[in-house]
Motif scaffolding. Structure first.
Motif, mmCIF file in Angstrom:
data_model
loop_
_atom_site.group_PDB
_atom_site.id
_atom_site.type_symbol
_atom_site.label_atom_id
_atom_site.label_comp_id
_atom_site.label_asym_id
_atom_site.label_seq_id
_atom_site.Cartn_x
_atom_site.Cartn_y
_atom_site.Cartn_z
ATOM 1 N N ASN A 1 31.816 63.638 66.769
ATOM 2 C CA ASN A 1 33.148 63.963 66.287
ATOM 3 C C ASN A 1 33.546 65.367 66.748
ATOM 4 O OD1 ASN A 1 35.258 65.019 64.294
ATOM 5 N ND2 ASN A 1 35.106 62.875 63.713
ATOM 6 N N TRP B 1 35.097 67.937 65.846
ATOM 7 C CA TRP B 1 35.649 68.487 64.610
ATOM 8 C C TRP B 1 36.401 69.795 64.809
ATOM 9 C CZ3 TRP B 1 33.886 73.243 62.776
ATOM 10 C CH2 TRP B 1 32.722 73.743 63.376
ATOM 11 N N ARG B 2 36.170 70.464 65.939
ATOM 12 C CA ARG B 2 36.884 71.720 66.185
ATOM 13 C C ARG B 2 38.317 71.487 66.676
ATOM 14 N NH1 ARG B 2 31.633 73.071 68.057
ATOM 15 N NH2 ARG B 2 30.744 74.903 67.029
ATOM 16 N N GLY C 1 40.092 66.087 64.936
ATOM 17 C CA GLY C 1 38.726 65.815 64.509
ATOM 18 C C GLY C 1 38.552 66.036 63.018
ATOM 19 N N SER C 2 37.324 65.818 62.539
ATOM 20 C CA SER C 2 37.052 65.941 61.109
ATOM 21 C C SER C 2 35.718 66.644 60.898
ATOM 22 C CB SER C 2 37.017 64.561 60.446
ATOM 23 O OG SER C 2 36.460 64.620 59.155
ATOM 24 N N PHE C 3 35.763 67.772 60.207
ATOM 25 C CA PHE C 3 34.534 68.502 59.898
ATOM 26 C C PHE C 3 33.632 67.663 58.994
ATOM 27 C CE2 PHE C 3 32.215 71.320 56.968
ATOM 28 C CZ PHE C 3 31.392 71.968 57.884
ATOM 29 N N LEU C 4 34.228 66.991 58.003
ATOM 30 C CA LEU C 4 33.448 66.167 57.092
ATOM 31 C C LEU C 4 32.749 65.031 57.846
ATOM 32 C CD1 LEU C 4 32.519 65.359 54.286
ATOM 33 C CD2 LEU C 4 34.681 64.108 53.994
ATOM 34 N N ARG D 1 31.891 64.986 60.926
ATOM 35 C CA ARG D 1 30.820 65.566 61.753
ATOM 36 C C ARG D 1 29.582 65.839 60.895
ATOM 37 N NH1 ARG D 1 27.152 65.989 63.982
ATOM 38 N NH2 ARG D 1 26.447 67.395 65.627
ATOM 39 N N VAL D 2 29.766 66.340 59.687
ATOM 40 C CA VAL D 2 28.644 66.588 58.787
ATOM 41 C C VAL D 2 27.940 65.274 58.446
ATOM 42 C CG1 VAL D 2 28.001 67.326 56.466
ATOM 43 C CG2 VAL D 2 29.600 68.696 57.804
ATOM 44 N N ASP E 1 25.726 61.645 67.554
ATOM 45 C CA ASP E 1 26.216 63.000 67.812
ATOM 46 C C ASP E 1 26.098 63.432 69.276
ATOM 47 O OD1 ASP E 1 23.474 63.044 67.851
ATOM 48 O OD2 ASP E 1 23.241 64.665 66.391
ATOM 49 N N TRP F 1 39.117 60.860 63.560
ATOM 50 C CA TRP F 1 38.825 61.319 62.201
ATOM 51 C C TRP F 1 37.542 60.710 61.639
ATOM 52 C CZ3 TRP F 1 42.386 57.753 63.687
ATOM 53 C CH2 TRP F 1 42.167 56.446 63.266
#
Length: 318
Positions: A241, A243-244, A248-251, A253-254, A274, A302
């Motif tokens: 993802n 995410w940056r 994208g989505s930081f969540l 990616r986590v 990943d 997302w």
């Protein structure tokens, strides 16, 4: 391009890989139990992990790629989805469905395949209906999971392309692929063996496979070398993802990282959630000044399984 679903649906979608992993894990546990209690191979879960993983993943993928009862057969590898039972209003896990529409990316892409085709990791062959074009002369399908070969062979016969579909017990790495191609007895490597710059394939298909090949960067570089000048690489892959970026989505990616830690790759045939597949693909042509055509698009940015799809064309004169 795709429009993000409501937040609730996005959060629910982040749990779907857990259902897939649980499903694959159950097959692994079953295979280990059979080895110990039925075959008397007490130490197999310790000493023969790779063999048991291969057998378990083969069983899982055959089941995973079989459409649910009464479902319309999908034209490409299906994905599971959580559906709601209208009578109980509870969520049930249904194989053979499409999670986020990623299967819709595949048909228009594969219809452009032509000439001598390399179909990397064909699994059980569910995308074979898209490879019946008369413009395709020969297809080579390297599938390292030999437990899937029987289904793959049966599918080639059912689709009427068994005479031109060659199943190879090989991975995508050149160290395995080239010997398997030579052993096929088709003479497909003769020009390449005389002059590697001539390449072998007019089309290379990578559909949900680069996520699991060992040493992806090296393998992609080798696949690039096997493309003929002017040849094309067709790609539909789930990727890390981004995410940056704004979409994208930081969540997400986590969550990708969490699944990796809890054994996604172990149970899902070395698949990695990943991988920066786009970066690896673009760098593969750097020694020749880049690809002649780069037509790639990201979808479902997302989600836990965002997709990269499109075509890369090798320069016709190098």
């Amino acid at each position: 391009m795709t429009t993000p679903p409501p937040l609730g649906d996005r959060l629910k979608g982040m749990l779907e890989p857990a259902q897939i992993m649980k499903w694959a894990m159950s097959h692994y546990i079953r295979v280990c139990a059979e080895a110990v209690f039925k075959k008397g191979e007490i130490f197999a879960p310790i000493l023969q992990i790779d063999r048991l993983r291969d057998e378990a993943f083969g069983r899982f993928w055959v089941e995973f790629s079989t459409p649910a009862p009464n479902a319309t057969p999908a034209p490409a590898e299906p994905e599971p989805v959580l559906e709601t039972d209208p009578e109980t209003e509870t969520e049930t896990f249904q194989p053979g469905q499409n999670t986020n529409g990623s299967s819709d990316l595949i048909p228009p892409l594969l219809r452009t395949a032509n000439g001598i085709v390399l179909d990397i990791g064909p699994g059980t062959g569910t995308q074979m209906p898209l490879l019946r074009s008369p413009s395709i002369s020969t297809i080579y399908g390297p599938e390292p999971c030999t437990g899937l070969h029987e289904k793959l062979r049966a599918r080639a016969i059912a689709e009427g392309i068994s005479s031109k579909y060659h199943i190879l017990a090989s991975g995508a790495a050149a160290s395995q692929l080239l010997p398997a191609l030579r052993d096929s007895g088709t003479g497909v490597t003769e020009a390449y063996d005389s002059d590697p710059r001539s390449g072998i394939f007019d089309t290379i298909i990578c559909v949900r496979v680069l996520c699991s090949v060992p040493e992806m960067e090296r393998t992609v570089d080798e696949l690039y070398g096997l493309l003929k000048p002017g040849g094309k690489l067709l790609v539909t892959e789930h990727v890390v993802n981004a995410w940056r970026t704004a979409k994208g989505s930081f969540l997400a990616r986590v969550v990708q990282g969490v699944y990796q830690v809890f054994g996604w790759s172990f149970f899902i045939g070395d698949c990695a959630l990943d991988r920066d597949t786009e970066g690896v693909l673009l760098r593969a042509a750097r020694s020749d000044g880049g690809w002649e055509v780069v037509d790639l698009e990201r979808s479902f940015a997302w989600s836990v399984m965002p997709y990269l799809s499109g075509t890369l064309v090798k320069k016709s004169s190098i």
